[in-house]
Design a protein around this motif. Structure first.
Motif: not given
Length: 112
Positions: A66-67, A70, A73-74
């Motif tokens: 998940a990290q 994330q 995506n950033k």
């Protein structure tokens, strides 16, 4: 040396699931396979080379994924913003270039 025995994908998946439940050593003994072989399969499963299906990750692995997602995506958003800025700058430079080329033609000046 190993015996070179081949195991089908379904057996590997079931062995990985068992190892996650009872541990590598216990699973290897129960299945009658070398601990190193099972360890290799576990490693491949962590890398995604062996698909063990949904719901097979432990919470730490899920959090790490998940990290990573994330962060990816950033980074994508940052790159998309930079791309828009560069497209706008490129458009401005094309317009400026056309303006100056027209201006040079108007004044009758030539290159060189």
């Amino acid at each position: 040396m190993g015996t070179g025995k081949q195991y089908d994908e379904d057996f590997k998946k079931q062995a990985i699931k068992l190892a996650r439940e009872v541990g590598n050593t216990a699973a290897a003994e129960e299945l009658g396979i070398p601990k190193g072989t099972l360890g290799t399969w576990m490693h491949k499963a962590r890398l995604g080379e062996i698909d063990t299906g949904s719901g097979t990750r432990d919470p730490e692995e899920s959090l790490n994924l998940a990290q990573q997602l994330q962060a990816a995506n950033k980074r994508i958003k940052e790159l998309e913003k930079k791309n828009r800025e560069l497209e706008e700058l490129n458009e401005f430079l094309e317009e400026a270039s056309a303006f100056f080329a027209a201006s040079r033609r108007k004044s009758g000046k030539k290159n060189g």
